[in-house]
Design a protein around this motif. Sequence first.
Motif, PDB file in Angstrom:
ATOM      1  N   THR A  87      32.081  31.717  18.325  1.00  0.00           N
ATOM      2  CA  THR A  87      32.379  30.712  19.771  1.00  0.00           C
ATOM      3  C   THR A  87      31.719  30.239  20.204  1.00  0.00           C
ATOM      4  N   GLY A  89      45.940  41.483  27.542  1.00  0.00           N
ATOM      5  CA  GLY A  89      46.087  40.549  26.818  1.00  0.00           C
ATOM      6  C   GLY A  89      46.651  40.815  25.322  1.00  0.00           C
ATOM      7  N   GLY A 124      39.683  33.437  18.300  1.00  0.00           N
ATOM      8  CA  GLY A 124      39.696  34.665  19.156  1.00  0.00           C
ATOM      9  C   GLY A 124      39.890  35.797  18.238  1.00  0.00           C
ATOM     10  N   SER A 159      42.450  45.624  25.603  1.00  0.00           N
ATOM     11  CA  SER A 159      42.251  44.384  26.337  1.00  0.00           C
ATOM     12  C   SER A 159      42.538  44.774  27.857  1.00  0.00           C
ATOM     13  N   VAL A 178      37.872  44.013  25.649  1.00  0.00           N
ATOM     14  CA  VAL A 178      38.108  42.874  25.727  1.00  0.00           C
ATOM     15  C   VAL A 178      38.611  42.503  27.205  1.00  0.00           C
ATOM     16  N   THR A 224      40.471  39.931  29.677  1.00  0.00           N
ATOM     17  CA  THR A 224      41.123  38.683  29.835  1.00  0.00           C
ATOM     18  C   THR A 224      41.102  38.202  31.348  1.00  0.00           C
ATOM     19  N   GLU A 265      36.991  36.830  27.451  1.00  0.00           N
ATOM     20  CA  GLU A 265      37.449  35.763  27.022  1.00  0.00           C
ATOM     21  C   GLU A 265      37.131  34.369  27.447  1.00  0.00           C
TER      22      GLU A 265
END
Length: 524
Positions: A43, A121, A97, A126, A113, A115, A6
């Motif tokens: 992103t 998350g 996201g 995650s 993922v 976090t 992230e």
Amino acid sequence: MDIMPELDIVLDYLIPERPGHALAQKYIRPDESSARIWIAASTIDRLYTETMAEGEKRNTNRAELAAAFSAFMSQVSILTVTAQSARDIVSFEHIAGDLAFRNFKRVAPNGIVLTSGDGPGRYPDSVSLMQFAAGEPLRESPSVPMLDLKEEYRYMLEDIDDSVLQGIADTRYILGPAVTALEKRIGEYLGVRHCVGASSGTDALVIALRALAIMRKGEEYFSRNDEIITTPLTFTATGDAILRAGATPVFVDIDPGTFNMDPSKIKDYLIKNPDSVVGIIPVHLYGQACPMDDIMALSSERGLFVLEDVAQAFGGSFHGKKLGSIGTGGAFSFFPSKNLGSFGDGGMIASNDDAFAELARMLTKHGGKDKYNVDHIGYNARLDTLQAAVVLAKMKYVDLFNNRRQELAGQYRDGLQGIEGLVLPAADEGHVFHQYTVRVLNGRRDGLQTYLQSQGIGSMIYYPLPLHKMKVFANRMKLPESVLQAETACAEVLSLPIEPLQSREATDSVIRSVRNFFKGSASC
């Protein structure tokens, strides 16, 4: 392992003044092969903007931070974001996201993922950086597959996506620019004047043989009286192509040390049959070069053509010459599992013979230079433009992957030597190890394969049946003498995983399992 961090974790990684910098620096290492770090293309602008803003807030040197950002982006994998995925989530609360997550899971369904919080998350799969640092959960599969095309795609995703999307947008789907570019690129790589794309490796063989029949006989096909010598230890396509070109395959035995045709057996047959043989098809099996000096000498003495079957050996060499550039011509396959594979079927014919290459090109396009007034009985066997785009992108990696195969073969050799009842393959220079094929003696091959399967390790038998025992060749072939070595090999060969992106740890797991099997067998 595939990881998408992230935004806050990337900021921690890049900015020394942030509290999480040391932890992020320790575990987010895009330059290490143990984990692949993904950043979604959608992103990047926000990531850069917030990085510079955060750096300014913390009085970080702007030039140094910009350099760090650039270095980071040069090392990560950038994830292609599709337009449809953006349209699907446009009403979601967390658009950036959710868009990144959806596309990350498209290419890395088992990816993590990462976090910055102290717990999971908002996305499935995650994990917080603290949990990751504690070693949980590292969900790498314990299995070792024979081939992992998904991993290969992820490794080359940026190049492949760009090449394919360019081809789609260009809209020249038949014999488009990618085909011409690939033919030129492979010709330069092999050191030959001509390369002709074909719809498959099988069609490359058939078309090459048809071109040779037209050149040498002035006829569309060979006749049943025309004999072509090859090996019975190969895929069906090698022998089938001879039948489809009108000739009769002659199967001679192999050298048990290399699995390739034994030149002494070729010579013996030529002495006894000096007039019927028109050519030889050496198959560079498993990526190992045939003894081309002996084969070329025999062909030269008798005026025979030599068509190299290089389906399993792209990038391999013999005495410094690339395989496929030594004989009259070479036929290559781009089947997805090959050392250089497409996303479907595809092939290539290579040669330094101008007339041969011209005929081959005509035959791939219905048999003529003018499709409305053709000269020969041809085929619709052109190399697909989008498959050419894939192969063109993957050419960048072919030497890297072949070198990696050779390194893994060395690891196998060091780890498996000395096992009674196990014969390791030759390690000749130029071998590109399309397969790492061992011989398992004393009838224990199938037992070893079953045991490896129980340990989550893939393996394959290439090939369980020699060509001369297949129904299709009955009454259509010649078998001059016993081919005991080929038959024995079919009962003993087993190919172990040698995927170029396979880790040393995974290879060690295969080695341990093989050793455990023989150790257990010996104690029984």
